[in-house]
Design an enzyme around this catalytic site. Sequence first.
Site, mmCIF file in Angstrom:
data_model
loop_
_atom_site.group_PDB
_atom_site.id
_atom_site.type_symbol
_atom_site.label_atom_id
_atom_site.label_comp_id
_atom_site.label_asym_id
_atom_site.label_seq_id
_atom_site.Cartn_x
_atom_site.Cartn_y
_atom_site.Cartn_z
ATOM 1 C CE LYS A 188 -1.830 2.970 2.336
ATOM 2 N NZ LYS A 188 -1.550 4.563 1.766
ATOM 3 C CB CYS A 297 12.474 7.741 10.657
ATOM 4 S SG CYS A 297 13.353 6.846 9.650
ATOM 5 C CD GLU A 398 9.494 11.173 13.545
ATOM 6 O OE1 GLU A 398 8.576 10.911 13.354
ATOM 7 O OE2 GLU A 398 10.840 10.651 13.024
HETATM 8 P P1 NAI Z 1 1.545 7.677 8.642
HETATM 9 O O1 NAI Z 1 1.729 6.874 9.827
HETATM 10 O O2 NAI Z 1 0.097 8.276 8.832
HETATM 11 O O3 NAI Z 1 1.444 7.145 7.054
HETATM 12 C C1 NAI Z 1 2.492 6.245 6.626
HETATM 13 C C2 NAI Z 1 1.587 5.064 5.947
HETATM 14 O O4 NAI Z 1 0.716 4.562 6.635
HETATM 15 C C3 NAI Z 1 1.021 5.542 4.576
HETATM 16 O O5 NAI Z 1 1.056 4.674 3.710
HETATM 17 C C4 NAI Z 1 -0.660 5.755 5.100
HETATM 18 O O6 NAI Z 1 -1.541 5.826 4.067
HETATM 19 C C5 NAI Z 1 -0.704 4.563 6.023
HETATM 20 N N1 NAI Z 1 -1.660 4.792 7.105
HETATM 21 C C6 NAI Z 1 -2.124 5.797 7.679
HETATM 22 N N2 NAI Z 1 -3.010 5.616 8.521
HETATM 23 C C7 NAI Z 1 -3.278 4.123 8.521
HETATM 24 C C8 NAI Z 1 -4.196 3.318 8.991
HETATM 25 N N3 NAI Z 1 -5.180 3.434 9.708
HETATM 26 N N4 NAI Z 1 -4.127 1.681 8.712
HETATM 27 C C9 NAI Z 1 -2.998 1.615 7.929
HETATM 28 N N5 NAI Z 1 -2.149 2.384 7.281
HETATM 29 C C10 NAI Z 1 -2.445 3.533 7.339
HETATM 30 O O7 NAI Z 1 2.370 9.134 8.464
HETATM 31 P P2 NAI Z 1 2.208 10.644 7.690
HETATM 32 O O8 NAI Z 1 0.955 11.120 7.905
HETATM 33 O O9 NAI Z 1 2.453 10.344 6.228
HETATM 34 O O10 NAI Z 1 3.385 11.452 8.513
HETATM 35 C C11 NAI Z 1 3.143 11.761 9.870
HETATM 36 C C12 NAI Z 1 4.265 11.776 10.583
HETATM 37 O O11 NAI Z 1 4.817 10.287 10.696
HETATM 38 C C13 NAI Z 1 5.383 12.730 10.209
HETATM 39 O O12 NAI Z 1 5.330 14.000 10.471
HETATM 40 C C14 NAI Z 1 6.630 11.869 10.668
HETATM 41 O O13 NAI Z 1 6.716 12.166 12.137
HETATM 42 C C15 NAI Z 1 6.051 10.338 10.848
HETATM 43 N N6 NAI Z 1 6.713 9.551 9.616
HETATM 44 C C16 NAI Z 1 7.663 8.651 10.075
HETATM 45 C C17 NAI Z 1 8.395 8.017 9.118
HETATM 46 C C18 NAI Z 1 9.426 7.107 9.189
HETATM 47 O O14 NAI Z 1 10.188 6.861 8.304
HETATM 48 N N7 NAI Z 1 9.533 6.413 10.304
HETATM 49 C C19 NAI Z 1 7.706 8.082 7.491
HETATM 50 C C20 NAI Z 1 6.718 8.895 7.187
HETATM 51 C C21 NAI Z 1 6.360 9.578 8.563
#
Ligand code: NAI
Length: 496
Positions: A188, A297, A398
């Site tokens: 996804k 991250c 973060e």
């Molecule tokens: P997110 O965790 O919401 O999104 C990451 C993935 O999870 C996307 O593909 C999204 O569509 C999916 N997702 C969202 N809600 C879901 C659910 N209920 N069930 C299954 N999949 C779901 O992160 P987002 O909104 O892009 O960014 C928010 C914050 O998260 C950022 O500001 C950052 O702090 C952190 N982040 C950390 C990352 C890392 O590399 N560890 C990468 C992206 C974001």
Amino acid sequence: MPSLDPILDPHALARALSGVHLIDGALVAPVEGRCFDVINPATGAVIAQAAEGTAADVDLAVKAAKRAQTAWARRPARERGKLLAECGRRLLLHVEELGRLVALETGKALRTESRVEASVLADMFTFFGGLASELKGESVPFNPDMLTVTLREPLGVVGAIIPWNVPLLLMAMKIAPALVAGNTVVVKSAEEAPLTVLRVCQILNALLPPGVFNIVSGDGPGAGAPLVSHPDVRKVTFTGSVETGRIVYKTAAEKLIPVTLELGGKSPMIVLADADLERAVDGAVAGMRFTRQGQSCTASSRIYVHADLFDAFFERLRARVDALAMGDPLDERTDIGTVISPEQFARIQDYIAKGRASGATTTECSGLPTDPALAKGLFLRPVIFTDIAPDAPPAREEVFGPVVCLFKWTDFDAVIEAANDSPFGLAATVWTNNLQKALEATRRLEAGFVQVNQNLVVQPNLSYGGVKTSGLGKEATLESMLEHFTHKKTVILNML
Ligand code: NAI
Ligand code: MG
């Protein structure tokens, strides 16, 4: 359907990839027919439409993956490995194309970030392809009259949920080990960056049997959640926020399936008084991923500098960040591109406002681009906070943006304690030529990845992943492939 030859015009490629998932070897329109805009964050222009996945698309993809899995797992492991290595070779022909497309959809500068990511992608496939023969079991000295062995078997259909910041590399770290171990996958993609990963899936589907590698686009609740909860998905691997990680983990707990979670970080960098100043400042610029607007991250977002070096370090860091050119991500002269989306832009600005309001000294670096074509771009000037309280939001949470907090220290025990005083534990770096202090710091720091006098990014064969709220499970190694994408089956042959 876009040609499989490299397409170097990213706008043309984006349009050609519009409106489809890749399921069972074919580019297909979403069942419910809805799409969403994909935006170029450097201009605000719509560059493509992406298929808005729902539970119905996810179900088709998972069923295709399930149908394909038995035959895929029955192939000799080395045959799968050779195919994966061939995937790596094929992707190398597309580095320029993929680098340009990911720069267009994410705003990451081509020269400093996007092209680099596109080249590491291939390496993950080559690396895991070579590990196929290591999917070995053991013989067990149980009873001399019985042959007792263990077999490494795949888990089945793996659901992979990926973010937008390094979409190609993070996807490869999940699917390459899953596939070589005999699983099939449904990815996804992140709603902000659905195109380049879809292109990778299209390129690799020319080599892999249909249904082995599927990709569905869409948002988290609409497409991510049904993937995690689908009864035929036997393992979920996720990279993203702590908040979403918790939701994924809860659903997986209900189903009793294993998960790997790579979540956030607030990684400390500790500079000792004897450190090589220039080298440490280089490490801070690289570690903070300023060229990616800090959207990493592992970003070294808390820098603890010994009081003896503090002023010199701050001045050099400011000068180095000031010298970075911000502009069109596709322009070879550009060092820093944009933030990913208006939501993330607002979130980062909110953290900057909270830092200012907390009384911290705020230094803005680098200039915004002056090109009128980029007037609507999500460009943000990097910020260095000094004199900031450790519990101010940008120092503790973060930010996922170009915001770094500098702290002055004098006591070694206190600085280690401060570095560990965080809910996260992903990465850490230490800068010193004192071997004893370096070893002591690496031992005491609570992090999954600790480096001394350097700040490298993820590489194949280096275990990657965090402790505390930074996640569960590690990636990118042989052991992680065995642990997270296979189970051990015990077999006893009683011949008496
Ligand atoms: P997110 O965790 O919401 O999104 C990451 C993935 O999870 C996307 O593909 C999204 O569509 C999916 N997702 C969202 N809600 C879901 C659910 N209920 N069930 C299954 N999949 C779901 O992160 P987002 O909104 O892009 O960014 C928010 C914050 O998260 C950022 O500001 C950052 O702090 C952190 N982040 C950390 C990352 C890392 O590399 N560890 C990468 C992206 C974001
Ligand atoms: Mg989210």
